[in-house]
Design a protein around this motif. Sequence first.
Motif, short mmCIF file in Angstrom:
data_model
loop_
_atom_site.label_atom_id
_atom_site.label_comp_id
_atom_site.label_asym_id
_atom_site.label_seq_id
_atom_site.Cartn_x
_atom_site.Cartn_y
_atom_site.Cartn_z
N ALA A 1 38.62 51.67 7.04
CA ALA A 1 38.28 50.39 6.87
C ALA A 1 36.80 50.31 6.22
N GLY A 2 36.17 51.13 5.86
CA GLY A 2 34.92 50.94 5.20
C GLY A 2 33.73 50.87 5.99
N ASN A 3 33.71 51.08 7.32
CA ASN A 3 32.73 51.54 8.24
C ASN A 3 32.10 52.78 8.24
N CYS A 4 30.65 52.76 8.55
CA CYS A 4 30.20 54.34 9.13
C CYS A 4 30.38 54.43 10.78
N PHE A 5 30.41 55.64 10.86
CA PHE A 5 30.63 55.85 12.38
C PHE A 5 29.99 56.80 12.89
N LEU A 6 29.40 56.42 14.24
CA LEU A 6 28.77 57.33 15.04
C LEU A 6 29.44 57.57 16.52
N LEU A 7 29.49 58.81 16.80
CA LEU A 7 30.17 59.36 17.92
C LEU A 7 28.92 60.00 18.87
N LYS A 8 29.44 59.53 20.19
CA LYS A 8 28.72 60.31 21.19
C LYS A 8 29.66 60.68 22.15
N PRO A 9 30.03 61.97 21.97
CA PRO A 9 30.99 62.57 22.86
C PRO A 9 30.30 62.99 24.24
N SER A 10 31.50 63.28 25.27
CA SER A 10 30.87 63.58 26.57
C SER A 10 30.15 64.71 26.62
N GLU A 11 29.28 64.86 27.25
CA GLU A 11 28.27 65.68 27.40
C GLU A 11 28.84 67.07 28.22
N LYS A 12 30.02 66.98 28.74
CA LYS A 12 30.68 67.93 29.47
C LYS A 12 31.55 68.63 28.64
N VAL A 13 32.02 68.29 27.44
CA VAL A 13 32.89 68.69 26.37
C VAL A 13 32.45 68.80 24.99
N PRO A 14 31.34 68.89 24.63
CA PRO A 14 30.86 68.46 23.22
C PRO A 14 31.27 69.53 22.15
N MET A 15 31.74 70.78 22.56
CA MET A 15 31.78 71.87 21.68
C MET A 15 33.24 71.61 20.66
#
Length: 495
Positions: free
Chosen positions: A172-186
């Motif tokens: 849709a044209g946005n820039c996207f930042l992800l903060k994954p769960s610290e328990k499963v970041p791999m």
Amino acid sequence: MMTVAAKQELLNYIGGTWARSKASDSLDVYNPATAEVIATAPQSTRDEVDSAVKASLEAFGSWRMTPVTERVQPLFKLKALLEANLPELARTITEECGKTYKESYAEMQRGIENIEVACGMPSMIQGYNNEDIARGIDEHMFRQPLGVVAAITPFNFPGMIPLWFLPYAVAAGNCFLLKPSEKVPMTTQHMFRLAEQAGFPKGVLGLVNGGKETVDAILDHPDVRAVSFVGSTPVAKYIYSRATANGKRAQCQGGAKNPAVILPDADMEMTTRILADSAFGCAGQRCLATSVAITVGDAREEFTERITADAQSRRVGYGLDDGVAMGPVISAESKARIEGLVDVGVQQGAEVLVDGRGKEVDGFKDGYFLHPTVMGNVAPGSEFAHTEIFGPVLSMMHANTVEKAIEIVNARKFGNQACLFTSSGSAARQFRYTVRAGNVGINLGVAAPMAFFPFSGWGESFFGDLHAQGRHGVEFYTETKVVVERWPKEWSRTF
Ligand code: NAD
């Protein structure tokens, strides 16, 4: 087969570059089957969140002007790359999250489905218009991207849940930042390595690892326009109120305690097979897991017999080993909490029909294993009946009529899912028409909507209005602009 991943130090992905965090704190990532530390993830700082948001903001100007037909091209490539790497991604999910390899593989496939849908963005983002809303005046509606948007995701679907958001946001044209769960970041680290190869311009995607402090930095950042969250209800409420108080759009999916109603005319063999998978699959750590089975009339005896037999025979073990039907729960704390909740249930009048506690798994004595547990005579009004357990524990209740069963379902604070098992079309219609839940299954135990339908939690399972996936995703990640225009009309007399 059993392997142990080498301990990995996780990095952030900011402005198209992989960066080691400067944070002094880090969080250990465990393999829940072996209790070994397999990775460490930084608790990224406010400054690092700020750098990621700034890099995305810089990328936004030219990304939003990139034609939508071009914006979806890296998504087509990402789909192919994820598919080519499916076995390795599934192994990583099993190693850090515990579910079986088959469940991990299926999870990735459900995630990829969202990329396929978002590749239809050229049609989905279309607005609408009218000529001559007054003489010589036309009106148009366009959808425009918001800017920088962020998602905060839970431990139980490390591959799929980030994909409920990322594809729609960027297409849709946005820039996207992800903060994954610290328990499963791999898993996310691996997926972002593939996204890098897919050719998104620098800054369009960002990844910051961390826990609460990192989340708070996202929620407070003035240039983050929207926040998507999936996790437990208390955190969903917190994130929804802090994000919206800071002027952001928010969609926050919370916890669940999903009931299934079993009528006497249901096919009991099929019902048991489906409900056992729903209750004990992924060790009960699915937000669409059935955790309450309500039998109606004569269904009680046969269903109880069948489900307890299934619970006792399910093979529990390491998810990478062949023939294992159920892996461990996510952590030692989680295991202790679930075991304690079974005691609470007993104190509140329930009876343990199958006790999955205190059983070791050969070769994995330190793992966070529980076996399937079935609780009988759970009182619908008890606190235990309304507490999310998020483990392989099925509570049994009973009602004399379908109306009474629906009453029990509708008295619940959560509204993620409700299922009915029957061969009666009339009962099925009555159920789907009256039940208070956003995802309804008829003769299905995990009514997970396809990517082109919204994931429709209700009640305490969702805070916001637009859900994840499909058209809701497009609406959430765009704002509407209405243009009313009048042009000189001399030409109008020429035809
Ligand atoms: P969680 O709420 O503990 O964590 C989710 C995310 O929030 C993580 O990224 C975590 O770092 C962050 N977080 C945790 N505590 C925080 C705090 N105090 N402040 C700010 N951020 C915080 O959830 P979980 O244990 O990872 O996941 C399990 C839960 O997620 C269950 O309740 C399950 O029902 C729910 N869930 C819901 C859905 C749905 O679609 N409704 C889907 C999957 C999981």
